[in-house]
Write an enzyme that holds these catalytic residues in place. Structure first.
Site, PDB file in Angstrom:
ATOM      1  CD  GLU A 232     -33.774 -41.132  -4.708  1.00  0.00           C
ATOM      2  OE1 GLU A 232     -34.482 -41.327  -5.717  1.00  0.00           O
ATOM      3  OE2 GLU A 232     -33.750 -40.067  -4.087  1.00  0.00           O
TER       4      GLU A 232
ATOM      5  CD  GLU B  29     -32.155 -39.059  -9.093  1.00  0.00           C
ATOM      6  OE1 GLU B  29     -30.912 -39.127  -9.193  1.00  0.00           O
ATOM      7  OE2 GLU B  29     -32.822 -39.912  -8.483  1.00  0.00           O
TER       8      GLU B  29
HETATM    9  C1  3H9 Z   1     -35.683 -40.301 -10.626  1.00  0.00           C
HETATM   10  O1  3H9 Z   1     -35.439 -41.453 -10.396  1.00  0.00           O
HETATM   11  C2  3H9 Z   1     -36.289 -39.369  -9.604  1.00  0.00           C
HETATM   12  C3  3H9 Z   1     -36.206 -39.930  -8.223  1.00  0.00           C
HETATM   13  O2  3H9 Z   1     -35.130 -39.355  -7.531  1.00  0.00           O
HETATM   14  C4  3H9 Z   1     -37.447 -39.822  -7.437  1.00  0.00           C
HETATM   15  C5  3H9 Z   1     -38.287 -38.640  -7.518  1.00  0.00           C
HETATM   16  C6  3H9 Z   1     -39.425 -38.600  -6.532  1.00  0.00           C
HETATM   17  N1  3H9 Z   1     -38.017 -43.675 -17.319  1.00  0.00           N
HETATM   18  O3  3H9 Z   1     -31.140 -45.389 -22.580  1.00  0.00           O
HETATM   19  P1  3H9 Z   1     -31.708 -46.531 -23.328  1.00  0.00           P
HETATM   20  C7  3H9 Z   1     -36.314 -45.732 -21.685  1.00  0.00           C
HETATM   21  S1  3H9 Z   1     -35.401 -39.639 -12.133  1.00  0.00           S
HETATM   22  C8  3H9 Z   1     -38.664 -43.897 -18.468  1.00  0.00           C
HETATM   23  O4  3H9 Z   1     -31.776 -46.471 -24.797  1.00  0.00           O
HETATM   24  P2  3H9 Z   1     -29.516 -48.163 -22.438  1.00  0.00           P
HETATM   25  C9  3H9 Z   1     -35.617 -44.945 -22.771  1.00  0.00           C
HETATM   26  O5  3H9 Z   1     -36.309 -43.758 -23.054  1.00  0.00           O
HETATM   27  C10 3H9 Z   1     -34.796 -40.978 -13.105  1.00  0.00           C
HETATM   28  N2  3H9 Z   1     -38.086 -44.430 -19.561  1.00  0.00           N
HETATM   29  O6  3H9 Z   1     -31.032 -47.906 -22.896  1.00  0.00           O
HETATM   30  C11 3H9 Z   1     -35.627 -45.927 -23.904  1.00  0.00           C
HETATM   31  O7  3H9 Z   1     -36.922 -45.891 -24.479  1.00  0.00           O
HETATM   32  P3  3H9 Z   1     -37.158 -46.163 -26.034  1.00  0.00           P
HETATM   33  C12 3H9 Z   1     -33.379 -41.257 -12.820  1.00  0.00           C
HETATM   34  C13 3H9 Z   1     -36.799 -44.758 -19.447  1.00  0.00           C
HETATM   35  O8  3H9 Z   1     -29.415 -49.602 -22.230  1.00  0.00           O
HETATM   36  C14 3H9 Z   1     -35.455 -47.272 -23.212  1.00  0.00           C
HETATM   37  O9  3H9 Z   1     -35.850 -47.051 -21.861  1.00  0.00           O
HETATM   38  N3  3H9 Z   1     -32.894 -42.291 -13.704  1.00  0.00           N
HETATM   39  C15 3H9 Z   1     -36.077 -44.562 -18.269  1.00  0.00           C
HETATM   40  O10 3H9 Z   1     -28.571 -47.503 -23.361  1.00  0.00           O
HETATM   41  C16 3H9 Z   1     -34.037 -47.777 -23.239  1.00  0.00           C
HETATM   42  O11 3H9 Z   1     -33.180 -46.758 -22.738  1.00  0.00           O
HETATM   43  C17 3H9 Z   1     -32.194 -42.000 -14.818  1.00  0.00           C
HETATM   44  O12 3H9 Z   1     -31.892 -40.871 -15.113  1.00  0.00           O
HETATM   45  C18 3H9 Z   1     -36.741 -43.999 -17.163  1.00  0.00           C
HETATM   46  N4  3H9 Z   1     -36.117 -43.794 -15.986  1.00  0.00           N
HETATM   47  O13 3H9 Z   1     -29.358 -47.393 -21.040  1.00  0.00           O
HETATM   48  C19 3H9 Z   1     -31.789 -43.165 -15.672  1.00  0.00           C
HETATM   49  N5  3H9 Z   1     -34.796 -44.979 -18.477  1.00  0.00           N
HETATM   50  O14 3H9 Z   1     -36.680 -47.559 -26.255  1.00  0.00           O
HETATM   51  C20 3H9 Z   1     -32.197 -42.936 -17.087  1.00  0.00           C
HETATM   52  C21 3H9 Z   1     -34.751 -45.428 -19.735  1.00  0.00           C
HETATM   53  O15 3H9 Z   1     -38.597 -45.945 -26.246  1.00  0.00           O
HETATM   54  N6  3H9 Z   1     -31.883 -44.045 -17.946  1.00  0.00           N
HETATM   55  N7  3H9 Z   1     -35.948 -45.304 -20.323  1.00  0.00           N
HETATM   56  O16 3H9 Z   1     -36.276 -45.158 -26.734  1.00  0.00           O
HETATM   57  C22 3H9 Z   1     -30.653 -44.289 -18.406  1.00  0.00           C
HETATM   58  O17 3H9 Z   1     -29.693 -43.649 -18.054  1.00  0.00           O
HETATM   59  C23 3H9 Z   1     -30.490 -45.404 -19.396  1.00  0.00           C
HETATM   60  O18 3H9 Z   1     -31.718 -45.607 -20.013  1.00  0.00           O
HETATM   61  C24 3H9 Z   1     -29.999 -46.723 -18.806  1.00  0.00           C
HETATM   62  C25 3H9 Z   1     -30.078 -47.821 -19.903  1.00  0.00           C
HETATM   63  C26 3H9 Z   1     -28.553 -46.563 -18.349  1.00  0.00           C
HETATM   64  C27 3H9 Z   1     -30.877 -47.176 -17.657  1.00  0.00           C
END
Ligand code: 3H9
Length: 719
Positions: free
Chosen positions: A103, A123
């Site tokens: 976004e 999301e």
């Molecule tokens: C949103 O954006 C809402 C909006 O529309 C606005 C609203 C107003 N936040 O997955 P990994 C942490 S909703 C906090 O193992 P990879 C994860 O917990 C969000 N923490 O790495 C982990 O922590 P730990 C929409 C996050 O390389 C560490 O980072 N976004 C977030 O396999 C490593 O993650 C998503 O849904 C976060 N957003 O994959 C994306 N993301 O090391 C969610 C990650 O302590 N994220 N962490 O266990 C992902 O899909 C994957 O993490 C990503 C990297 C592909 C980015």
């Protein structure tokens, strides 16, 4: 949280610096707001580039902040201000631009993506919607059908697909930041009005209503009770029918409903549970971050049945060379053809050539001398498996890891027949192994930390969600399955039908009810296990009351179904009937209805009306109750591990969070009260007796699931 610098004398470069994924935490939002203000007010600055440190643009909102009150500048006005600014802003996307990160890119006037970047609005998988304008801007940029697909599924797309859809302006193989800075300099003189996506008119197909109607039906069917996908459709409808100012309000209303729902909490819990599950710990102190896995280059798989074939394919897909072993020429040939077919179909889909040169098929264990790891996937028979492990011990070099794909047998007993018990571990794949994402890594008491680390890391490499579990009959998943299946069959005795029970479970959100799932898995497997455990078969003492075994209530209906040769889908008959053997279209079978009626009348059971609520409570509370016992016994380290196993291995609905999270959402007090009630009504069913841990947690005020570990810590751990 964001670094500000001036490059090329007139470009403000704002770099997000919030590892690991540059999530938009309150501090990051604050830093972006300040940096943008500075850039827009500084006359030296003619253009802005937004970039993310460490090759990751932005992973979206900081999901950890969702649990507390909103702090720092809200995202929507911040993004609106960036878009409205009078200086061109270019997003330099490397790594990921997801959710709020995408976004953020959408409000930039131009988007440059590295060719390896991935973009998406995931999301919906967190039980919410893209509420920083994503549902309003994306349809304006790429049209309703494409936006609907991306927003309702949360699918990540490649930079190339983003370019085709018109989401990004350029894809580069060079440093995206450097390319974006040059691009920004060229954009300075150009008008910005047509680059503000929120001001565009949403391109709508002529049959908009019909399209939205069809998508709604489709999404509803797939969502199985999840609310977010339907809210996404409603938000996109607003983008098609309302001006941006109104659409954004609608988006915010829908978000508010979802944000506070139990489903959003469950799905966000699943996100973190999945990541926590890989973090195993042993009582010795060895754990995921201090144990080095071995490198695996050559593997062997013994047995080319359904499981073995899937395991071979999963290994070959990630570039590991595999020797596949069978005991007979005909079985070897059939297995070989099927493995090759699967890999060729894979390759065709991806437009590459199949990696068949990685495979070798043999009848001789002697060929396994030099492999790094062996995964045994022979018939589920302890004597046979022990024989295989003894042979492997003789043949393989001393450093080779020996793993079993057993779905419930004693891994330590297998270790005991080898010359290297510390190198033995269970790798329990789920069928079909090349599709299902779950891997239970079964740690025996003698498995070394290096062995566990290697099995866990190999699972991850194969794209599996790997969970370390202790060694006990059935491990975690199948041990919990027993009380769940038992309750379903007891309910049949008492008056329910397979159709009614399946419908209640499917309405709850399960991909398949318990009887349809059993038909798919094959009923003969459980029958053989029951025979081996002395629960049924010709050796049963005829004086034994037919509905009691080993002092407890027993339902012989599944045995009666098997005695008729009804083994499920593969025989065309099971709890349901199918068009042909191997068919998947389950239809009610009057013969099963007759069997149930005759059974009840033979044992003088007066069928009663059973509510869906009773079905859910008896099946799922018995399931969770066994989960509490597993935690007590130290077979799973934490509730999150159990939930991940049920989400990825047993089709538990993700928006319910898994059996343990579901119990916490229902309220542990209520679960305890209902289990006590059902146990009183069925005192001969020990699985309904509330577990001590459940009672303890209730006595401690029912802490949230994330805090249960504190109450389990003192107990004995098998991990
Ligand atoms: C949103 O954006 C809402 C909006 O529309 C606005 C609203 C107003 N936040 O997955 P990994 C942490 S909703 C906090 O193992 P990879 C994860 O917990 C969000 N923490 O790495 C982990 O922590 P730990 C929409 C996050 O390389 C560490 O980072 N976004 C977030 O396999 C490593 O993650 C998503 O849904 C976060 N957003 O994959 C994306 N993301 O090391 C969610 C990650 O302590 N994220 N962490 O266990 C992902 O899909 C994957 O993490 C990503 C990297 C592909 C980015």
């Amino acid at each position: 949280m964001a670094r500000y610098e001036l490059v090329k004398r007139s470009v403000a470069l704002i770099t997000l610096t919030n590892p690991p994924v540059n999530a938009l935490s309150s501090a990051v939002r604050h830093a972006i707001a300040k940096s943008m203000e500075h850039a827009l007010n500084d006359p030296k600055v003619t253009a802005v580039v937004i970039y993310g440190e460490n090759g990751r643009f932005c992973g979206g909102a900081d999901i950890r902040e969702f649990a507390g009150p909103l702090r720092g500048p809200p995202l929507v006005p911040l993004l609106d201000a960036i878009e409205a600014g009078e200086k061109p802003v270019v997003a330099a996307i490397e790594g990921v631009a997801l959710g709020g990160g995408f976004e953020l890119a959408l409000v930039c006037h131009y988007r440059i993506a590295h060719f390896k970047a991935r973009l998406g609005l995931p999301e919906v998988t967190l039980g919410i919607l893209p509420a920083a304008g994503g549902t309003q801007r994306l349809p304006r940029l790429i049209g309703i059908p494409a936006a609907l697909e991306l927003i309702t599924t949360g699918r990540h797309i490649s930079a190339q697909e983003a370019l085709k859809l018109g989401i990004v302006d350029q894809v580069t193989e060079q440093n995206a930041c450097e390319v974006a800075v040059e691009f920004a300099l060229r954009a300075v003189a150009k008008p910005l009005s047509s680059r503000r996506v929120s001001t565009l008119t949403t391109p709508c197909p002529p049959d908009l209503d019909a399209l939205l109607e069809a998508v709604t039906m489709q999404v509803k069917k797939k969502a199985r009770g999840a609310m977010a996908p339907l809210a996404c459709v409603q938000a996109v409808r607003a983008a098609a029918t309302m001006p941006y100012s109104k659409g954004i309000k609608r988006e915010s209303e829908l978000m508010a409903t979802l944000f506070n729902s139990g489903q959003a909490r469950a799905l966000q819990y699943c996100f973190f549970a999945q990541r926590t599950a890989g973090k195993w710990t042993l009582p010795s102190g060895a754990q995921w971050n201090n144990s080095k896995p071995r490198e695996i280059r050559r593997a062997a798989v013994i047995g080319l049945g359904t499981m073995g074939r899937g395991i071979v394919v999963s290994l070959a897909r990630v570039g590991i060379s595999v020797i596949a072993v069978e005991s007979e020429k005909k079985l070897l040939e059939t297995g070989k053809q099927m493995v090759i077919g699967m890999l060729e179909r894979d390759a065709k889909r991806q437009g590459v050539s199949a990696s068949l040169n990685l495979l070798k098929f043999t009848l001789s264990l002697q060929d396994l001398k030099d492999v790094d790891i062996v995964i045994e996937a022979v018939f589920e028979d302890m004597a046979l498996k022990k024989h295989v492990f003894q042979e492997l011990s003789k043949v393989c070099r001393p450093a080779t890891l020996l793993c079993s794909n057993t779905s419930g047998l004693d891994v330590d007993a297998l270790a005991g027949v080898t010359d290297r018990p510390h190198l033995v571990v269970g790798m329990h794949f789920f069928s079909p192994a090349h599709v299902m994402k779950l891997l239970e890594v079964v740690c025996g008491p003698r498995s070394s930390s290096e062995t566990i680390a290697t099995a866990m890391s190999l699972g991850k490499r194969m794209g599996k969600v790997s969970v370390a579990v202790g060694n006990c009959p059935g491990f975690v998943g199948n041990r919990m399955l027993k009380p769940y299946l038992d309750q379903a069959t007891f309910l049949l005795e008492e008056g329910a039908t397979p159709e009614q029970i399946d419908k209640a479970l499917e309405d709850f959100g399960f991909a398949m009810g318990v009887f349809r799932m059993s038909d798919l898995a094959g009923l003969d497997v459980g029958w053989r296990v029951r025979k081996e455990s002395g629960l049924t078969g010709p050796d049963i003492d005829p004086k034994n009351p037919p509905r009691r075994r080993q002092g407890h209530r027993y339902c012989p209906i599944p045995d009666m179904v098997c005695e008729q040769g009804r083994f499920g889908q593969k025989t065309g008959r099971g709890w349901y009937m199918y068009d042909s053997p191997g068919g998947t279209n389950a239809k009610s079978d009057p013969l099963i209805q007759n069997l149930l009626e005759m059974y009840r009348s033979r044992y003088g059971i007066q069928p009663r009306n059973i509510s869906d609520q009773e079905i859910i409570e008896r099946c799922l509370f018995a399931l969770a109750n066994e989960g509490f016992r597993i935690l007590e016994d130290g077979i799973a380290a934490r509730p999150e591990d159990i939930d991940v196993i049920y989400l990825f291995g047993y089709g538990f609905p993700r928006h319910r969070g898994g059996p343990m999270f579901y119990a916490s959402m229902v309220g542990l007090e209520r679960v305890l009260e209902r289990l006590e009630h059902y146990h009183q009504a069925h005192p001969d069913v020990p699985h309904l007796e509330p577990s001590p841990l459940l009672k303890k947690l209730v006595a401690c005020g029912s802490p949230p699931v994330q805090n249960w570990r504190e109450h389990i810590k003192t107990m004995h751990s098998h991990l």
